[in-house]
Design an enzyme around this catalytic site. Structure first.
Site, short mmCIF file in Angstrom:
data_model
loop_
_atom_site.label_atom_id
_atom_site.label_comp_id
_atom_site.label_asym_id
_atom_site.label_seq_id
_atom_site.Cartn_x
_atom_site.Cartn_y
_atom_site.Cartn_z
N HIS A 17 30.74 28.28 42.12
CA HIS A 17 31.89 28.47 43.02
C HIS A 17 32.05 27.24 43.93
CE1 HIS A 17 30.85 32.98 42.69
NE2 HIS A 17 32.01 32.84 42.09
N LYS A 41 35.23 48.68 43.77
CA LYS A 41 34.13 47.98 43.09
C LYS A 41 32.91 47.94 44.00
CE LYS A 41 33.31 43.57 40.75
NZ LYS A 41 33.89 42.24 40.51
N ARG A 90 34.55 28.61 32.70
CA ARG A 90 33.26 28.20 32.13
C ARG A 90 33.32 28.09 30.61
NH1 ARG A 90 30.62 33.00 35.45
NH2 ARG A 90 32.58 33.80 34.62
N SER A 127 27.72 35.28 39.20
CA SER A 127 27.07 36.04 40.27
C SER A 127 26.22 37.16 39.69
CB SER A 127 28.12 36.62 41.21
OG SER A 127 28.82 35.59 41.86
O1 PNS Z 1 35.04 36.82 41.29
P1 PNS Z 1 35.91 37.75 40.50
O2 PNS Z 1 35.42 39.19 40.66
O3 PNS Z 1 36.04 37.35 39.06
O4 PNS Z 1 37.37 37.67 41.18
C1 PNS Z 1 38.45 38.36 40.64
C2 PNS Z 1 39.69 38.26 41.55
C3 PNS Z 1 39.39 38.70 42.96
C4 PNS Z 1 40.15 36.82 41.56
C5 PNS Z 1 40.78 39.15 40.89
O5 PNS Z 1 40.24 40.41 40.69
C6 PNS Z 1 42.03 39.27 41.74
O6 PNS Z 1 42.84 38.37 41.79
N1 PNS Z 1 42.19 40.43 42.42
C7 PNS Z 1 43.35 40.71 43.22
C8 PNS Z 1 44.17 41.84 42.59
C9 PNS Z 1 45.41 41.33 41.88
O7 PNS Z 1 46.17 40.54 42.42
N2 PNS Z 1 45.61 41.81 40.62
C10 PNS Z 1 46.79 41.58 39.83
C11 PNS Z 1 46.99 40.18 39.32
S1 PNS Z 1 45.85 39.63 38.14
#
Ligand code: PNS
Length: 162
Positions: A17, A41, A90, A127
């Site tokens: 990150h 979550k 990745r 993570s």
């Molecule tokens: O580190 P992560 O868990 O892979 O992050 C995921 C994240 C937070 C980037 C993703 O879940 C997100 O954008 N959540 C916000 C909800 C949202 O906007 N969803 C609809 C569009 S994809």
């Protein structure tokens, strides 16, 4: 002036990150690290703990600030004046997943996404794998910053589980 968001769970923040955040800070005017607050979550670290850990690790990057958000990322972008989302990828699995999210954010919020290839040194880092290594007592020093390693040890290490 281009403002980008680096969103994620950061449970916890890893060197992968930090590499993406640092590279984004070099290429764009401002970076908003957006720590998601997802009540559906279960996380190892609370939102406040994740915010504190991320804030400590980016403290020396003057163009980077940290926020939390609930709900849609595109709504955060509108509220905070964010122009683009910036994510690291990745491998092909990430590309597939990120393309889907990027297209959704473009459709529902007219927000575009830039994808940065992960540094190969960090391409295996996640993570969840870091948490597993911590739980099983493995070395964390090349995976996460020292403060994060200490927090992981306290939360998941053998001393914590007995
Ligand atoms: O580190 P992560 O868990 O892979 O992050 C995921 C994240 C937070 C980037 C993703 O879940 C997100 O954008 N959540 C916000 C909800 C949202 O906007 N969803 C609809 C569009 S994809």
């Amino acid at each position: 002036m281009t403002v980008v968001a680096c969103p994620g769970s950061f449970d916890p923040i890893t060197f992968g990150h930090l590499d993406v955040i640092t590279r984004a800070a070099r290429r764009f005017d401002e970076v908003v690290v957006a720590v998601v607050d997802n009540p559906n979550k279960q996380s190892t670290f609370t939102l406040d703990e994740r915010l504190a850990m991320v804030s400590a690790e980016v403290a020396e990057l003057s163009s980077v600030r940290v926020v939390s958000f609930r709900g849609l990322l595109v709504d955060l972008c509108r509220r905070e004046g964010i122009d683009l989302v910036c994510k690291g990828v990745r491998g092909v699995a990430d590309v597939e997943a990120e393309l889907q999210m990027a297209r959704m954010n473009l459709q529902i919020g007219d927000v575009d996404t830039v994808l940065l290839p992960a540094n190969p040194v960090h391409a295996h880092l996640s993570s969840s794998l870091v948490r597993e290594v911590a739980r099983l007592g493995g070395p964390l020093d090349e995976l996460v910053p020292e403060r994060v390693a200490a927090a992981l040890g306290a939360r998941l290490g053998s001393a914590a589980t007995g």
